[in-house]
Write an enzyme that holds these catalytic residues in place. Structure first.
Site, mmCIF file in Angstrom:
data_model
loop_
_atom_site.group_PDB
_atom_site.id
_atom_site.type_symbol
_atom_site.label_atom_id
_atom_site.label_comp_id
_atom_site.label_asym_id
_atom_site.label_seq_id
_atom_site.Cartn_x
_atom_site.Cartn_y
_atom_site.Cartn_z
ATOM 1 N N ASP A 399 -25.741 4.205 8.810
ATOM 2 C CA ASP A 399 -27.120 3.758 8.585
ATOM 3 C C ASP A 399 -27.725 4.332 7.304
ATOM 4 O OD1 ASP A 399 -26.889 2.503 10.990
ATOM 5 O OD2 ASP A 399 -28.064 3.968 12.124
HETATM 6 P P1 TAP Z 1 -24.524 6.629 12.012
HETATM 7 O O1 TAP Z 1 -25.306 5.531 11.392
HETATM 8 O O2 TAP Z 1 -24.806 6.966 13.422
HETATM 9 O O3 TAP Z 1 -22.979 6.264 11.824
HETATM 10 C C1 TAP Z 1 -21.977 7.130 12.181
HETATM 11 C C2 TAP Z 1 -20.643 6.470 11.873
HETATM 12 O O4 TAP Z 1 -19.653 7.463 12.061
HETATM 13 C C3 TAP Z 1 -20.315 5.307 12.779
HETATM 14 O O5 TAP Z 1 -20.376 4.086 12.055
HETATM 15 C C4 TAP Z 1 -18.895 5.601 13.290
HETATM 16 O O6 TAP Z 1 -18.054 4.475 13.016
HETATM 17 C C5 TAP Z 1 -18.464 6.818 12.480
HETATM 18 N N1 TAP Z 1 -17.708 7.815 13.255
HETATM 19 C C6 TAP Z 1 -17.973 8.275 14.485
HETATM 20 N N2 TAP Z 1 -17.041 9.163 14.859
HETATM 21 C C7 TAP Z 1 -16.173 9.290 13.823
HETATM 22 C C8 TAP Z 1 -15.004 10.053 13.603
HETATM 23 N N3 TAP Z 1 -14.519 10.894 14.526
HETATM 24 N N4 TAP Z 1 -14.370 9.929 12.428
HETATM 25 C C9 TAP Z 1 -14.832 9.073 11.487
HETATM 26 N N5 TAP Z 1 -15.929 8.319 11.643
HETATM 27 C C10 TAP Z 1 -16.598 8.422 12.808
HETATM 28 O O7 TAP Z 1 -24.679 7.979 11.200
HETATM 29 P P2 TAP Z 1 -25.580 8.362 9.944
HETATM 30 O O8 TAP Z 1 -25.268 7.481 8.780
HETATM 31 O O9 TAP Z 1 -25.449 9.841 9.810
HETATM 32 O O10 TAP Z 1 -27.048 7.989 10.347
HETATM 33 C C11 TAP Z 1 -27.755 8.712 11.309
HETATM 34 C C12 TAP Z 1 -28.496 7.748 12.206
HETATM 35 O O11 TAP Z 1 -28.926 8.455 13.365
HETATM 36 C C13 TAP Z 1 -29.744 7.155 11.577
HETATM 37 O O12 TAP Z 1 -29.944 5.855 12.065
HETATM 38 C C14 TAP Z 1 -30.847 8.096 12.065
HETATM 39 O O13 TAP Z 1 -32.136 7.510 12.069
HETATM 40 C C15 TAP Z 1 -30.363 8.377 13.461
HETATM 41 N N6 TAP Z 1 -30.815 9.637 14.035
HETATM 42 C C16 TAP Z 1 -30.980 10.711 13.212
HETATM 43 C C17 TAP Z 1 -31.392 11.890 13.741
HETATM 44 C C18 TAP Z 1 -31.598 13.036 12.795
HETATM 45 S S1 TAP Z 1 -32.980 13.832 12.763
HETATM 46 N N7 TAP Z 1 -30.667 13.358 11.955
HETATM 47 C C19 TAP Z 1 -31.544 12.013 15.129
HETATM 48 C C20 TAP Z 1 -31.301 10.905 15.968
HETATM 49 C C21 TAP Z 1 -30.929 9.717 15.379
HETATM 50 P P3 TAP Z 1 -16.712 4.248 13.876
HETATM 51 O O14 TAP Z 1 -17.152 4.118 15.291
HETATM 52 O O15 TAP Z 1 -16.118 2.994 13.313
HETATM 53 O O16 TAP Z 1 -15.861 5.431 13.646
#
Ligand code: TAP
Length: 472
Positions: A399
């Site tokens: 994201d």
């Molecule tokens: P995300 O958009 O959640 O994407 C994580 C990606 O990691 C996924 O597409 C997944 O694809 C991949 N992944 C998962 N496990 C993996 C592994 N073992 N090895 C390789 N890839 C892996 O992460 P982001 O870009 O860090 O964004 C964070 C999101 O979380 C935002 O939308 C944000 O608003 C939200 N959020 C943030 C917080 C805070 S404060 N940081 C708290 C709650 C929510 P695959 O499944 O294809 O591997």
């Protein structure tokens, strides 16, 4: 009281006051230390010593009627707290914080209820200012208890607490009316402190408010909500301080309340959202298929070819995301950077404020791998560097690098500032498969002509990249 006993109790009172004063100063220094990464550890230590002094100062207070209950609380608290501190993985930290707030708020609420109950039992009238403090304490305390519990349930994906926003027509109006009824009861109690039924009804309504405030909020906004609940718990503690005449609680609660509120505002800004939008916008609701359908395909690259390209890259930016935390690949990232640097290349790390699942998540992970703090650059600082970057290595981020946030008005993440990875000369994306990110949407970056996918668990892929690079 004899002269000697009186002198002794005065001395005890004085010692308590001094420990409270020192503890307050240590709390403030602790917060100041936490504002910078290199002083954060020291800050935590100041705060911990402050808390120890606060406890010792309280234990010698005269009002302590018996140490038996305190010892029991200490044992039970340690039994619950030890696994919470040592076993909970980094990825589950937001829900751990939520459940700690629940306990803190529960303590404040119970103190308030006990204080009220004991006044009623003894038949003493409660002065209006004290009633105001007590009422505020239980109102905010009780709503924080259920609000934090629902936040915990959503993040922990408990079966009976839906992670998606729970909404219905007219919800904001219903919530406003319920809140208004609680405020009306609070005001009535200040006028008639002995109205016991009203007091307990207010506690019950506050419990309902907490749950109904958090249920309509989506998982993605939970960190903002959790830090807001932190702020409420702080305010409740501060009110407790007024109610039971404890200066340290007033100060510590106010610090907690203010810092939680400021953090909530900072996080809302990082997501380019207004505070009201987070609280009442039901963000994170499942959206009907939004965004323009993405044409093209995701192109793969072999580890050998990727290693070759990295070996000759001069400027590399690593973009960590939630997947890095899942894979626990932080140590291998450092090894990869070392391989690039050994050949004269430069490696920086791009830190998005909401990458991962909690504030500062990526900073903590990379610090764990002893990656120098100067190499970590915040989004605004590093974005201008992408166009001159040879390879951007996206590790488990999705994201926070999705260009739809910039241009697709129908996207649920439209408006969120992102890392400009698509402007780099070439991009490698490490992820396990075609999984979506937290927002559950496609990412056109992965279909970009300059992007190559390296499928597999990030730690395994990085290890293979490092060993290939060693042979180039
Ligand atoms: P995300 O958009 O959640 O994407 C994580 C990606 O990691 C996924 O597409 C997944 O694809 C991949 N992944 C998962 N496990 C993996 C592994 N073992 N090895 C390789 N890839 C892996 O992460 P982001 O870009 O860090 O964004 C964070 C999101 O979380 C935002 O939308 C944000 O608003 C939200 N959020 C943030 C917080 C805070 S404060 N940081 C708290 C709650 C929510 P695959 O499944 O294809 O591997």
């Amino acid at each position: 009281m004899t002269g000697a006993t009186e002198g002794f109790s005065l001395a005890r009172e004085a010692v308590t006051l001094v420990t409270y004063l020192v503890a307050s100063v240590l709390f403030i220094l602790g917060l100041k230390g936490l504002t910078k990464a290199d002083t954060a550890r020291r800050g935590m230590q100041y705060a911990a010593v402050g808390m120890l002094l606060a406890i010792l100062g309280t234990l010698i207070k005269q009002e302590i009627v018996g140490y038996g209950w305190i010892a029991a609380g200490l044992v039970i608290g340690s039994i619950i707290g030890w696994p919470l501190g040592t076993q909970v993985p980094m990825t589950a930290m937001p829900q751990r914080v939520a459940i700690s707030h629940m306990f803190g708020a529960l303590a404040a609420t119970l103190v308030g209820v006990a204080e009220y109950h004991s006044h009623m039992l003894s038949g003493e009238t409660i002065a209006r200012p004290i009633m105001a403090a007590l009422g505020f304490e239980v109102l905010f305390g009780a709503l924080t208890v259920t609000g934090s519990f629902v936040a915990f349930g959503k993040l922990q994906e408990l079966k009976w607490v839906p992670g998606r926003p729970v909404t219905y027509k007219g919800q904001n109006l219903v919530n406003a009316l319920v809140f208004a009824s609680a405020v009306a009861m609070f005001l009535y109690l200040i006028w008639r402190p002995d109205a016991q039924t009203v007091f307990y009804a207010m506690v019950a309504v506050a419990l309902v408010i907490g749950a109904s405030l958090v249920l309509p909020i989506g998982g993605g906004d939970m960190p903002v909500v959790i830090s807001l609940l932190n702020s409420y718990a702080g305010l409740a503690a501060s009110a407790t301080g007024f109610a039971i005449d404890n200066s340290l609680l007033i100060i510590a609660g106010a610090l907690d309340g203010a810092s939680g509120f400021i953090l909530s505002i900072i996080m809302s800004k990082a997501m380019n959202r207004s505070f009201a939008n987070v609280l009442f916008g039901a963000f994170g609701a499942p959206v009907a298929q939004t965004g323009t359908a993405i044409q093209g395909e995701m192109k793969e690259i072999s580890v050998e070819d990727a290693a070759m390209q990295l070996a000759y890259a001069q400027r590399v930016i690593v973009v960590p995301g939630y997947g890095l935390a899942v894979a626990q690949a932080q140590q291998v990232v450092r090894e990869l950077a070392h391989e690039v640097e050994r050949r004269g290349g430069e490696v920086k790390y791009a830190i998005h404020p909401v990458a991962g699942r909690m504030p500062g998540h990526m900073n903590v992970l990379l610090a764990e791998a002893n990656i120098a703090y100067e190499k970590l650059q915040e989004m605004e600082e590093i974005n201008p560097d992408f166009p001159t970057t040879d390879v951007a290595v996206v590790i488990g981020a999705n994201d926070v690098v999705n260009p739809a946030a910039r241009k697709d008005k129908s996207s649920p993440i439209y408006g969120m500032p992102i890392l400009d990875v698509d402007r780099a000369k070439s991009i490698f994306v490490l992820k396990r498969g075609k999984g979506k990110g937290f927002a559950g949407i496609e990412n056109e970056l992965f279909f970009d002509d300059k992007t190559r996918m390296l499928y597999g668990d990030a730690k395994a892929t990085l290890s293979r990249l490092v060993s290939e690079m060693k042979q180039v």
